[in-house]
Design a protein around this motif. Structure first.
Motif, PDB file in Angstrom:
ATOM      1  N   ASP A 144       0.785  -1.236   0.000  1.00 48.28           N
ATOM      2  CA  ASP A 144       0.000   0.000   0.000  1.00 48.28           C
ATOM      3  C   ASP A 144       0.816   1.284   0.000  1.00 48.28           C
ATOM      4  OD1 ASP A 144      -2.358  -1.495   0.026  1.00 48.28           O
ATOM      5  OD2 ASP A 144      -2.376  -1.590   2.215  1.00 48.28           O
ATOM      6  N   TRP A 145       2.089   1.206  -0.397  1.00 43.81           N
ATOM      7  CA  TRP A 145       2.854   2.437  -0.597  1.00 43.81           C
ATOM      8  C   TRP A 145       2.391   3.095  -1.882  1.00 43.81           C
ATOM      9  CZ3 TRP A 145       7.210   2.962  -4.257  1.00 43.81           C
ATOM     10  CH2 TRP A 145       7.803   4.219  -4.195  1.00 43.81           C
ATOM     11  N   LYS A 146       2.352   4.435  -1.911  1.00 41.30           N
ATOM     12  CA  LYS A 146       1.867   5.149  -3.078  1.00 41.30           C
ATOM     13  C   LYS A 146       2.817   6.274  -3.463  1.00 41.30           C
ATOM     14  CE  LYS A 146      -3.057   4.361  -2.077  1.00 41.30           C
ATOM     15  NZ  LYS A 146      -2.801   3.554  -0.862  1.00 41.30           N
ATOM     16  N   ILE A 147       2.916   6.495  -4.762  1.00 42.57           N
ATOM     17  CA  ILE A 147       3.604   7.664  -5.311  1.00 42.57           C
ATOM     18  C   ILE A 147       2.530   8.701  -5.611  1.00 42.57           C
ATOM     19  CG2 ILE A 147       4.982   8.545  -7.224  1.00 42.57           C
ATOM     20  CD1 ILE A 147       6.246   5.770  -7.444  1.00 42.57           C
ATOM     21  N   ASN A 148       2.553   9.797  -4.871  1.00 40.64           N
ATOM     22  CA  ASN A 148       1.419  10.727  -4.891  1.00 40.64           C
ATOM     23  C   ASN A 148       1.637  11.994  -5.710  1.00 40.64           C
ATOM     24  OD1 ASN A 148      -0.154   9.130  -3.020  1.00 40.64           O
ATOM     25  ND2 ASN A 148       1.227   9.846  -1.407  1.00 40.64           N
ATOM     26  N   ARG A 149       2.835  12.179  -6.287  1.00 40.60           N
ATOM     27  CA  ARG A 149       3.095  13.460  -6.938  1.00 40.60           C
ATOM     28  C   ARG A 149       3.504  13.331  -8.402  1.00 40.60           C
ATOM     29  NH1 ARG A 149       6.462  17.674  -3.583  1.00 40.60           N
ATOM     30  NH2 ARG A 149       5.539  18.946  -5.225  1.00 40.60           N
ATOM     31  N   GLY A 150       3.187  12.224  -9.033  1.00 36.16           N
ATOM     32  CA  GLY A 150       3.429  12.125 -10.461  1.00 36.16           C
ATOM     33  C   GLY A 150       4.744  11.475 -10.815  1.00 36.16           C
ATOM     34  N   ILE A 151       4.833  11.005 -12.058  1.00 39.56           N
ATOM     35  CA  ILE A 151       5.978  10.237 -12.510  1.00 39.56           C
ATOM     36  C   ILE A 151       7.242  11.088 -12.638  1.00 39.56           C
ATOM     37  CG2 ILE A 151       5.431  10.584 -14.942  1.00 39.56           C
ATOM     38  CD1 ILE A 151       6.948   7.417 -13.284  1.00 39.56           C
ATOM     39  N   GLY A 152       7.084  12.373 -13.003  1.00 43.31           N
ATOM     40  CA  GLY A 152       8.252  13.228 -13.170  1.00 43.31           C
ATOM     41  C   GLY A 152       9.024  13.399 -11.879  1.00 43.31           C
ATOM     42  N   LEU A 153       8.313  13.754 -10.798  1.00 41.41           N
ATOM     43  CA  LEU A 153       8.971  13.921  -9.495  1.00 41.41           C
ATOM     44  C   LEU A 153       9.457  12.579  -8.953  1.00 41.41           C
ATOM     45  CD1 LEU A 153       6.675  16.600  -7.799  1.00 41.41           C
ATOM     46  CD2 LEU A 153       8.902  16.915  -8.904  1.00 41.41           C
ATOM     47  N   ALA A 154       8.743  11.501  -9.273  1.00 43.69           N
ATOM     48  CA  ALA A 154       9.188  10.176  -8.842  1.00 43.69           C
ATOM     49  C   ALA A 154      10.524   9.820  -9.488  1.00 43.69           C
ATOM     50  CB  ALA A 154       8.133   9.128  -9.187  1.00 43.69           C
ATOM     51  N   LEU A 155      10.672  10.130 -10.769  1.00 41.97           N
ATOM     52  CA  LEU A 155      11.947   9.865 -11.446  1.00 41.97           C
ATOM     53  C   LEU A 155      13.066  10.710 -10.835  1.00 41.97           C
ATOM     54  CD1 LEU A 155      10.792   9.668 -15.181  1.00 41.97           C
ATOM     55  CD2 LEU A 155      11.490   7.776 -13.690  1.00 41.97           C
ATOM     56  N   ALA A 156      12.745  11.936 -10.441  1.00 44.77           N
ATOM     57  CA  ALA A 156      13.743  12.765  -9.759  1.00 44.77           C
ATOM     58  C   ALA A 156      14.157  12.135  -8.440  1.00 44.77           C
ATOM     59  CB  ALA A 156      13.188  14.172  -9.538  1.00 44.77           C
ATOM     60  N   ALA A 157      13.193  11.552  -7.718  1.00 44.17           N
ATOM     61  CA  ALA A 157      13.500  10.881  -6.449  1.00 44.17           C
ATOM     62  C   ALA A 157      14.430   9.695  -6.675  1.00 44.17           C
ATOM     63  CB  ALA A 157      12.208  10.422  -5.773  1.00 44.17           C
ATOM     64  N   PHE A 158      14.131   8.880  -7.687  1.00 47.79           N
ATOM     65  CA  PHE A 158      15.008   7.748  -7.985  1.00 47.79           C
ATOM     66  C   PHE A 158      16.392   8.235  -8.416  1.00 47.79           C
ATOM     67  CE2 PHE A 158      10.854   5.556  -8.829  1.00 47.79           C
ATOM     68  CZ  PHE A 158      10.955   4.669  -7.763  1.00 47.79           C
ATOM     69  N   GLY A 159      16.428   9.363  -9.124  1.00 40.31           N
ATOM     70  CA  GLY A 159      17.715   9.931  -9.507  1.00 40.31           C
ATOM     71  C   GLY A 159      18.549  10.331  -8.309  1.00 40.31           C
ATOM     72  N   LEU A 160      17.915  10.908  -7.283  1.00 36.39           N
ATOM     73  CA  LEU A 160      18.645  11.277  -6.065  1.00 36.39           C
ATOM     74  C   LEU A 160      19.180  10.043  -5.340  1.00 36.39           C
ATOM     75  CD1 LEU A 160      16.462  14.159  -4.552  1.00 36.39           C
ATOM     76  CD2 LEU A 160      18.667  14.339  -5.725  1.00 36.39           C
ATOM     77  N   MET A 161      18.394   8.973  -5.322  1.00 39.22           N
ATOM     78  CA  MET A 161      18.860   7.746  -4.669  1.00 39.22           C
ATOM     79  C   MET A 161      20.061   7.156  -5.402  1.00 39.22           C
ATOM     80  SD  MET A 161      15.392   5.822  -3.354  1.00 39.22           S
ATOM     81  CE  MET A 161      14.251   6.314  -4.655  1.00 39.22           C
ATOM     82  N   LEU A 162      20.015   7.141  -6.721  1.00 36.68           N
ATOM     83  CA  LEU A 162      21.135   6.601  -7.495  1.00 36.68           C
ATOM     84  C   LEU A 162      22.350   7.528  -7.425  1.00 36.68           C
ATOM     85  CD1 LEU A 162      19.235   5.188 -10.593  1.00 36.68           C
ATOM     86  CD2 LEU A 162      20.256   3.901  -8.702  1.00 36.68           C
ATOM     87  N   LEU A 163      22.115   8.823  -7.283  1.00 39.55           N
ATOM     88  CA  LEU A 163      23.227   9.754  -7.089  1.00 39.55           C
ATOM     89  C   LEU A 163      23.949   9.454  -5.786  1.00 39.55           C
ATOM     90  CD1 LEU A 163      24.801  12.325  -7.920  1.00 39.55           C
ATOM     91  CD2 LEU A 163      23.063  13.657  -6.680  1.00 39.55           C
ATOM     92  N   LEU A 164      23.181   9.199  -4.722  1.00 43.22           N
ATOM     93  CA  LEU A 164      23.788   8.819  -3.449  1.00 43.22           C
ATOM     94  C   LEU A 164      24.562   7.518  -3.581  1.00 43.22           C
ATOM     95  CD1 LEU A 164      24.101   9.232  -0.364  1.00 43.22           C
ATOM     96  CD2 LEU A 164      21.996   7.904  -0.097  1.00 43.22           C
TER      97      LEU A 164
END
Length: 275
Positions: A144-164
């Motif tokens: 039941d986890w949800k991405i609530n702000r759209g695919i664009g911001l979600a891709l930015a989030a994944f980008g930050l994780m991979l940057l780390l």
């Protein structure tokens, strides 16, 4: 009959192609290991999923999120970031094992690009990190986890994780080259786990004692966790401190700083092997 190694390319573009080709060869070596010995890959993914289920269901019922919200939605972004951090151990172990078995020295004696071993290791570990993220996202969606702000911001989030994760690669390569044998990795693991838990992954820093909450907020992982929660639109966003209010900025600056420090150290240490 004497075999003469071909001369390295003289042009910058030729050297780049040489490095990429040899780096991909080293990466393929790791991919073949995963295919032929999939147990380690399966165990790694199962461990990540197990942590999500344990903290989400076993402890989640006793946890409350400041401002309200589903604890599993609060937890998942933190777990995604935490698995990027725990992957540091696999980088250290792989580098240390290759060095202790003489594999690194054999690569260095071959007519291959000097950067191929490090580049291949980095590519393989980033690929493994993507696989881990996919598995955890699938697990999160199932609980039941949800991405609530759209695919664009979600891709930015994944980008930050991979940057780390990319930044932590150089820390892992450096530590792997510094440690004398695989057995000594246990000493690093003693530090990795407390650093991973002393963050905002499992509980908001404002629920901790002031001094402990300050340490947790300034942990580089916490900045990425807070930024990812904001980009996904999950609960647990906010805080009164400067670093909490600038989490996206710090989620970029911390990895850049780690890379600036440990990339040259890792390259220099690799160049000094067997001297």
């Amino acid at each position: 009959m004497t075999m003469v190694a071909p001369a390295p390319p003289s042009s910058p573009l030729g050297r780049l192609r040489w490095a990429l080709a040899d780096g991909w060869t080293v990466t393929r070596r790791d991919i073949i290991h995963w295919i032929r010995q999939p147990v380690a890959l399966i165990v790694n993914l199962a461990f990540s999923v197990m942590l999500v289920l344990v903290f989400g269901y076993l402890f989640g019922g006793a946890m409350s999120v400041p401002g309200g919200g589903n604890y599993r939605e609060f937890l998942l972004p933190g777990m995604l970031v935490l698995m990027m951090f725990f992957s540091l151990e696999s980088t250290i172990m792989a580098i240390t094992e290759d060095k202790s078995k003489g594999v690194t020295d054999r690569f260095r004696s071959m007519p291959m690009s000097p950067s191929a071993v490090v580049l291949g290791r980095a590519t393989a570990d980033m690929l493994m990190s993507v696989i881990t993220l996919v598995a955890l996202v699938a697990c999160g969606l199932a609980v039941d986890w949800k991405i609530n702000r759209g695919i664009g911001l979600a891709l930015a989030a994944f980008g930050l994780m991979l940057l780390l994760r990319f930044a932590l690669l150089w820390l892992g390569i450096y530590l792997g080259l510094m440690l004398p044998n695989p057995e000594s990795v246990a000493a690093v693991q003693i530090l990795v786990w407390p650093l991973g838990f002393l963050t905002s992954v499992y509980a908001p820093p404002e629920t901790m004692p002031n001094w402990l909450g300050t340490i947790a907020e300034w942990n580089p992982l916490s900045s990425t966790v807070s930024a990812v929660r904001e980009l996904f639109g999950n609960p647990g966003i906010g805080g009164d401190s400067w670093i909490a209010q600038h989490s996206i900025l710090m989620a970029v600056l911390w990895p850049v700083l780690i890379t600036v420090v440990f990339f040259p150290l890792a390259v220099r240490r690799y160049q000094r092997l067997s001297r």
